[in-house]
Design a protein around this motif. Structure first.
Motif, PDB file in Angstrom:
ATOM      1  N   ALA A 262      -0.705   6.213  -8.057  1.00 57.24           N
ATOM      2  CA  ALA A 262      -1.573   6.218  -7.008  1.00 57.24           C
ATOM      3  C   ALA A 262      -1.551   7.718  -6.518  1.00 57.24           C
ATOM      4  CB  ALA A 262      -0.699   5.266  -5.938  1.00 57.24           C
ATOM      5  N   LEU A 263      -0.443   8.277  -6.747  1.00 57.36           N
ATOM      6  CA  LEU A 263      -0.367   9.732  -6.313  1.00 57.36           C
ATOM      7  C   LEU A 263      -1.286  10.615  -7.335  1.00 57.36           C
ATOM      8  CD1 LEU A 263       0.837  12.191  -4.990  1.00 57.36           C
ATOM      9  CD2 LEU A 263       2.590  12.241  -6.572  1.00 57.36           C
ATOM     10  N   ASP A 264      -1.517  10.369  -8.475  1.00 64.25           N
ATOM     11  CA  ASP A 264      -2.481  11.178  -9.315  1.00 64.25           C
ATOM     12  C   ASP A 264      -3.574  10.751  -8.864  1.00 64.25           C
ATOM     13  OD1 ASP A 264      -0.190  11.883 -11.096  1.00 64.25           O
ATOM     14  OD2 ASP A 264      -0.356  10.365 -12.402  1.00 64.25           O
TER      15      ASP A 264
ATOM     16  N   HIS B 218      12.785  -3.077   2.935  1.00 66.26           N
ATOM     17  CA  HIS B 218      12.449  -3.779   1.748  1.00 66.26           C
ATOM     18  C   HIS B 218      12.115  -3.175   0.456  1.00 66.26           C
ATOM     19  CE1 HIS B 218      11.598  -7.453   4.660  1.00 66.26           C
ATOM     20  NE2 HIS B 218      12.945  -7.458   4.603  1.00 66.26           N
ATOM     21  N   ALA B 219      12.149  -3.770  -0.757  1.00 62.61           N
ATOM     22  CA  ALA B 219      12.141  -2.600  -1.896  1.00 62.61           C
ATOM     23  C   ALA B 219      10.755  -2.504  -2.215  1.00 62.61           C
ATOM     24  CB  ALA B 219      12.836  -3.354  -2.992  1.00 62.61           C
ATOM     25  N   ASP B 220       9.627  -3.050  -1.710  1.00 60.72           N
ATOM     26  CA  ASP B 220       8.273  -3.092  -1.955  1.00 60.72           C
ATOM     27  C   ASP B 220       7.889  -1.623  -1.171  1.00 60.72           C
ATOM     28  OD1 ASP B 220       8.851  -4.715   0.067  1.00 60.72           O
ATOM     29  OD2 ASP B 220       6.645  -5.188  -0.003  1.00 60.72           O
ATOM     30  N   HIS B 221       8.756  -1.286  -0.407  1.00 59.62           N
ATOM     31  CA  HIS B 221       8.140  -0.050   0.519  1.00 59.62           C
ATOM     32  C   HIS B 221       9.186   1.406   0.276  1.00 59.62           C
ATOM     33  CE1 HIS B 221       5.855  -2.701   2.888  1.00 59.62           C
ATOM     34  NE2 HIS B 221       6.843  -3.814   2.413  1.00 59.62           N
ATOM     35  N   PHE B 222      10.160   1.158  -0.683  1.00 57.43           N
ATOM     36  CA  PHE B 222      10.840   2.451  -1.502  1.00 57.43           C
ATOM     37  C   PHE B 222      10.910   2.603  -2.727  1.00 57.43           C
ATOM     38  CE2 PHE B 222      14.343  -0.697  -0.186  1.00 57.43           C
ATOM     39  CZ  PHE B 222      14.861  -0.612  -1.699  1.00 57.43           C
ATOM     40  N   GLY B 223      10.856   1.409  -3.893  1.00 56.92           N
ATOM     41  CA  GLY B 223      11.241   1.363  -4.974  1.00 56.92           C
ATOM     42  C   GLY B 223      10.706   2.489  -5.880  1.00 56.92           C
ATOM     43  N   GLY B 224       9.179   2.634  -5.527  1.00 56.48           N
ATOM     44  CA  GLY B 224       8.737   3.907  -6.472  1.00 56.48           C
ATOM     45  C   GLY B 224       9.069   5.293  -6.105  1.00 56.48           C
ATOM     46  N   VAL B 225       9.721   5.540  -5.089  1.00 52.97           N
ATOM     47  CA  VAL B 225      10.004   6.802  -4.718  1.00 52.97           C
ATOM     48  C   VAL B 225       9.922   8.020  -5.507  1.00 52.97           C
ATOM     49  CG1 VAL B 225      12.352   6.545  -4.371  1.00 52.97           C
ATOM     50  CG2 VAL B 225      11.145   8.516  -2.906  1.00 52.97           C
ATOM     51  N   ARG B 226      10.813   7.764  -6.773  1.00 53.90           N
ATOM     52  CA  ARG B 226      10.965   8.689  -7.787  1.00 53.90           C
ATOM     53  C   ARG B 226       9.397   9.178  -8.732  1.00 53.90           C
ATOM     54  NH1 ARG B 226      16.334  10.251  -8.587  1.00 53.90           N
ATOM     55  NH2 ARG B 226      17.707   8.679  -7.764  1.00 53.90           N
ATOM     56  N   GLY B 227       8.397   8.142  -8.213  1.00 52.64           N
ATOM     57  CA  GLY B 227       7.129   8.330  -9.107  1.00 52.64           C
ATOM     58  C   GLY B 227       6.463   9.290  -8.126  1.00 52.64           C
TER      59      GLY B 227
ATOM     60  N   PRO C   7       6.290   4.122  -0.688  1.00 50.36           N
ATOM     61  CA  PRO C   7       6.023   4.490  -2.125  1.00 50.36           C
ATOM     62  C   PRO C   7       5.911   3.395  -2.939  1.00 50.36           C
ATOM     63  CG  PRO C   7       7.920   5.460  -1.959  1.00 50.36           C
ATOM     64  CD  PRO C   7       7.726   4.919  -0.281  1.00 50.36           C
ATOM     65  N   LEU C   8       5.620   2.028  -2.592  1.00 53.17           N
ATOM     66  CA  LEU C   8       5.292   1.092  -3.468  1.00 53.17           C
ATOM     67  C   LEU C   8       6.944   0.454  -3.836  1.00 53.17           C
ATOM     68  CD1 LEU C   8       1.959   2.092  -5.285  1.00 53.17           C
ATOM     69  CD2 LEU C   8       2.349   0.923  -3.255  1.00 53.17           C
ATOM     70  N   ILE C   9       6.616  -0.423  -5.015  1.00 59.37           N
ATOM     71  CA  ILE C   9       7.840  -1.103  -5.641  1.00 59.37           C
ATOM     72  C   ILE C   9       8.210  -0.228  -6.752  1.00 59.37           C
ATOM     73  CG2 ILE C   9       8.589  -3.058  -6.886  1.00 59.37           C
ATOM     74  CD1 ILE C   9       6.724  -4.690  -5.616  1.00 59.37           C
ATOM     75  N   SER C  10       7.208   0.381  -7.725  1.00 61.80           N
ATOM     76  CA  SER C  10       7.979   0.874  -8.772  1.00 61.80           C
ATOM     77  C   SER C  10       7.336   2.213  -9.184  1.00 61.80           C
ATOM     78  CB  SER C  10       7.551  -0.061 -10.063  1.00 61.80           C
ATOM     79  OG  SER C  10       6.105  -0.261 -10.110  1.00 61.80           O
ATOM     80  N   VAL C  11       8.074   2.865  -9.928  1.00 56.52           N
ATOM     81  CA  VAL C  11       7.942   4.257 -10.144  1.00 56.52           C
ATOM     82  C   VAL C  11       6.477   4.446 -10.801  1.00 56.52           C
ATOM     83  CG1 VAL C  11       8.502   6.452 -11.560  1.00 56.52           C
ATOM     84  CG2 VAL C  11      10.146   5.205 -10.330  1.00 56.52           C
TER      85      VAL C  11
ATOM     86  N   ASN D 171       0.751  -1.156  -0.064  1.00 57.91           N
ATOM     87  CA  ASN D 171      -0.035   0.020   0.159  1.00 57.91           C
ATOM     88  C   ASN D 171       0.754   1.316  -0.120  1.00 57.91           C
ATOM     89  OD1 ASN D 171      -2.092  -1.789   0.395  1.00 57.91           O
ATOM     90  ND2 ASN D 171      -2.220  -1.381   2.661  1.00 57.91           N
ATOM     91  N   ILE D 172       0.446   2.349  -0.611  1.00 60.62           N
ATOM     92  CA  ILE D 172       0.854   3.705  -0.268  1.00 60.62           C
ATOM     93  C   ILE D 172       0.031   4.515   0.393  1.00 60.62           C
ATOM     94  CG2 ILE D 172      -0.017   4.568  -2.436  1.00 60.62           C
ATOM     95  CD1 ILE D 172       2.704   6.108  -2.875  1.00 60.62           C
ATOM     96  N   THR D 173       0.622   5.132   1.441  1.00 56.78           N
ATOM     97  CA  THR D 173      -0.094   5.955   2.459  1.00 56.78           C
ATOM     98  C   THR D 173       0.192   7.447   2.252  1.00 56.78           C
ATOM     99  OG1 THR D 173      -0.374   4.105   3.928  1.00 56.78           O
ATOM    100  CG2 THR D 173      -0.877   6.427   4.853  1.00 56.78           C
ATOM    101  N   PHE D 174      -1.050   8.164   2.279  1.00 56.28           N
ATOM    102  CA  PHE D 174      -0.834   9.864   2.135  1.00 56.28           C
ATOM    103  C   PHE D 174      -1.437  10.370   3.380  1.00 56.28           C
ATOM    104  CE2 PHE D 174      -1.185   8.029  -2.231  1.00 56.28           C
ATOM    105  CZ  PHE D 174      -0.107   8.568  -2.849  1.00 56.28           C
ATOM    106  N   ILE D 175      -0.404  11.006   4.000  1.00 53.03           N
ATOM    107  CA  ILE D 175      -0.802  11.848   5.418  1.00 53.03           C
ATOM    108  C   ILE D 175      -1.036  13.281   4.715  1.00 53.03           C
ATOM    109  CG2 ILE D 175      -0.329  12.301   7.670  1.00 53.03           C
ATOM    110  CD1 ILE D 175      -0.559   9.232   6.952  1.00 53.03           C
TER     111      ILE D 175
END
Length: 660
Positions: A159-161, A181-190, A149-153, A134-138
């Motif tokens: 999700a942000l959109d 673990h990568a499913d919790h940071f891999g999408g950060v550039r997205g 921010p998930l696994i991939s960009v 999951n990605i969480t927005f506070i």
């Protein structure tokens, strides 16, 4: 690829993501239906568990705001990297479990199909079903604070959109990684631009030890872990009732671009507080639980507890089937107990990086107690039985949870299982040796298989008995017997096909998503041969650039072919001008060591930047090109480096698993 470059390229696969790099293709040999024994086994599950309890379904839908009618995410080249639509075609909220899927796993898949944007509580929102995690927005006073921010960009951006579309567009002011673990940071550039991070506009926060573990975990054994990850996540399985259904923590893993932006600050201790954009957070450090570096977060303004991945709505892994270091269930249970002691009096909602939240003080406290006691029971009873002299296999066969834990839906084994977790606990304390002298120096699988088959009266005799036992539904034993036939004679097609049929039925009965994938992937490879559809994804550029020279040298050491290097001596100096660090590599006694003290007499000395080395690893330039461009300077024997690289093994990703 030039040999020097090929040897110097690092297979530093990020966590389990290599399983996602292979395209899903249809079975060449079609799957078979469930047998009568499998139908009976799955029907019995319906009678044994409280399927009339619908609270999880209510929780999974609570706070729903919006979702696209169909969810298919593509990368810049039009390649699909996430596709919930492929599951939606056969998994419906009102559809009964087919005969080929364990009803409990089917229920979990139905719950994980609840995707979209959801409100958790005041100012806390989640996008679920856009990846394994999951990605969480506070909602801060001026912008978004993003958790995991998930696994991939591509998935993170989508999700942000979605959040901006329905909640109002806001800038991201901070990103928090709950663990390594990568499913919790891999999408950060997205969700953020690194330029904004460097400019101080966006804070990136992580638990102490995050960088080391996020980069190093799986470098040493990355090739083997990644190959086994194909089994754990069923990477080649079609999405249907005879194939990929659910991964336990979510539907599967996304296959987009994995990235990493280094944290700008770290949390060091439990009780440490930060207020970001008007949101107060209190952190609980939980290293060595579900991950080597992990932290929970308490939001006192909202009475909300973020549990990272220390609790989810399934039993987790003490040891993952892809391979990893064994986790400590005693420490894990202790971390959950500390959550209760520190925040239990005030919690009104818990949410986490996988699955759906839970609301209500009494329900959440009961949940945390049962998750705590799940890991404590597994530990204590496995160790009790171990001390009574039982082996890991014997413990896994007899250990059972008490009904109050076993019939509690969030404790069901959709990801980890009681059977393999209890063996992992035995392994943690006792290692591979079970104490029986026969197992101290036993034969490896292939020669042992030939003797087994010989003792059993030959292949035909084994096949005859195996077919009879298959018809009786004795699949666990048939798998054991036929494994020996296949390893004794991998050209025996009849044995491979019957073993595939056996694995298939075991997969259809499995409650755990990874167990189902392992069995069905094994069946797939027996029927269709070793996969060649794509290759493992090497580490992303962010991971490569984040590796320290020490990590590189450790990895080169395990790639060194010891027998080939025997009798050879070689010394190389390496000076990194941008890091201000110097090293010496010493090859002798078939071992590669390194030192931070340069050698007085070296065969060659290289002066370069870490960036120049990274470019070689990433295939942007060869070492020879870097030398010609003046980015690498070599003093001494220029062929010395090539000699060292010539002693390195290149690991073949597609090694055999179900055949010798």
């Amino acid at each position: 690829m030039p040999s020097t470059l090929k040897s110097f390229t690092i297979l530093a696969t990020a966590v389990f993501l290599a399983s996602a790099s292979v395209s899903v293709i249809a079975n060449t040999v079609p799957a078979k239906p469930a047998t009568e024994a499998t139908r009976a086994a799955n029907a019995s599950v319906l009678k044994s568990l409280p399927f009339d309890d619908q609270r999880d379904f209510e929780d999974s839908r609570r706070g729903f705001i919006a979702k696209p009618d169909a969810l298919t995410i593509k990368d810049a080249n039009g390649r699909v990297v996430w596709d919930m639509t492929s599951y939606a075609s056969f998994i419906g909220p009102d559809k009964q479990a087919p005969d080929t899927v364990n009803p409990s796993l089917w229920r979990n898949a139905q719950l994980n199909m609840q995707y979209g944007l959801f409100k958790v509580t005041d100012r806390i929102y989640q996008v679920r079903g856009y990846d394994l995690s999951n990605i969480t927005f506070i909602q801060g006073d001026s912008g978004w604070i993003v958790f995991d921010p998930l696994i991939s960009v591509e998935a993170a951006k989508a999700a942000l959109d979605l959040a901006n579309q329905h909640l109002g567009k806001r800038p991201v002011v901070a990103v928090l990684y709950s663990h390594s673990h990568a499913d919790h940071f891999g999408g950060v550039r997205g969700v953020v631009d690194e330029a904004d991070v460097k400019a101080g506009k966006v804070r990136v926060i992580a638990p102490e030890g995050f960088s080391e573990h996020a980069i190093s975990e799986n470098v040493i054994a990355g090739n083997a872990m990644s190959r086994r990850g194909v089994y754990m996540f069923g990477a080649l399985l079609p999405r249907n009732a005879q194939g990929g259904v659910n991964a336990g923590l979510g539907q599967t893993v996304s296959t987009g671009t994995a990235t990493l932006i280094e944290p700008t600050e770290f949390v060091h201790r439990t009780g440490e507080e930060l207020t970001i954009d008007g949101v107060k957070m209190v952190f609980q450090m939980t290293p060595g639980t579900e991950a080597p570096a992990e932290m929970n977060t308490w939001f006192p303004q909202f009475k909300a507890m973020w549990m990272a991945e220390n609790t989810t709505n399934t039993m987790h892994n003490i040891l993952t089937l892809r391979g990893a270091l064994v986790r400590d269930p005693l420490k894990w249970a202790g971390g959950i107990n500390e959550t209760l002691e520190l925040y239990g009096d005030d919690i009104q909602v818990k949410f986490q990086s996988h699955h759906w939240p839970m609301w209500g003080h009494e329900r959440v406290v009961d949940y945390l107690k049962k998750q705590r006691d799940l890991y404590k029971y597994m530990h204590d009873q496995s160790v009790r039985l171990m001390n009574e002299g039982y082996t890991g296999e014997e413990i896994s066969e007899q250990i059972q949870l008490p009904p109050e834990l076993d019939h509690y839906w969030p404790n069901r084994g959709y990801y980890g299982t009681l059977r393999h977790n209890s063996r992992a606990i035995y392994q943690r304390y006792m290692g591979w040796y079970d104490g029986n002298p026969s197992d101290l120096n036993n034969l490896p699988p292939e020669p042992a298989a030939k003797k087994y088959v010989e003792y059993m009266g030959g292949e035909e005799a084994v096949m005859k008995r195996a077919k009879a036992d298959f018809d009786k539904g004795e699949y666990r034993w048939v798998a054991e017997a036929l494994k020996h036939v296949v390893f004794a004679n991998p050209s025996n097609e009849a044995a491979k096909q019957l073993l595939a049929d056996t694995y298939e039925q075991l997969g259809y009965q499995a409650e755990s998503g990874p167990w189902r994938s392992v069995y069905l992937q094994g069946a797939y490879e027996l029927r269709n041969g070793l996969p060649k559809a794509g290759a493992t994804r090497t580490a992303s550029p962010d991971i490569i650039r984040g590796m320290t020279p020490e990590m590189l040298f450790d990895y080169l050491a395990v790639r060194l072919n010891g027998p080939k290097a025997a009798g050879k001596t070689l010394t190389l100096n390496m000076a990194f001008t941008d890091l201000g660090k110097q090293y010496a590599l010493h090859l002798e006694n078939g071992v590669l060591n390194y030192s931070s003290k340069p050698a007085e007499k070296a065969d060659a000395s290289l002066t370069l930047t870490k960036t120049a080395m990274d470019d070689v690893q990433l295939g942007k330039a060869t070492l020879e090109q870097q030398i010609a461009a003046g980015k690498v300077k070599v003093d001494g024997r220029k062929d010395a480096f090539g000699e060292l690289m010539g002693l390195m093994d290149d690991f073949d990703f597609w090694f055999n698993i179900v055949t010798p």
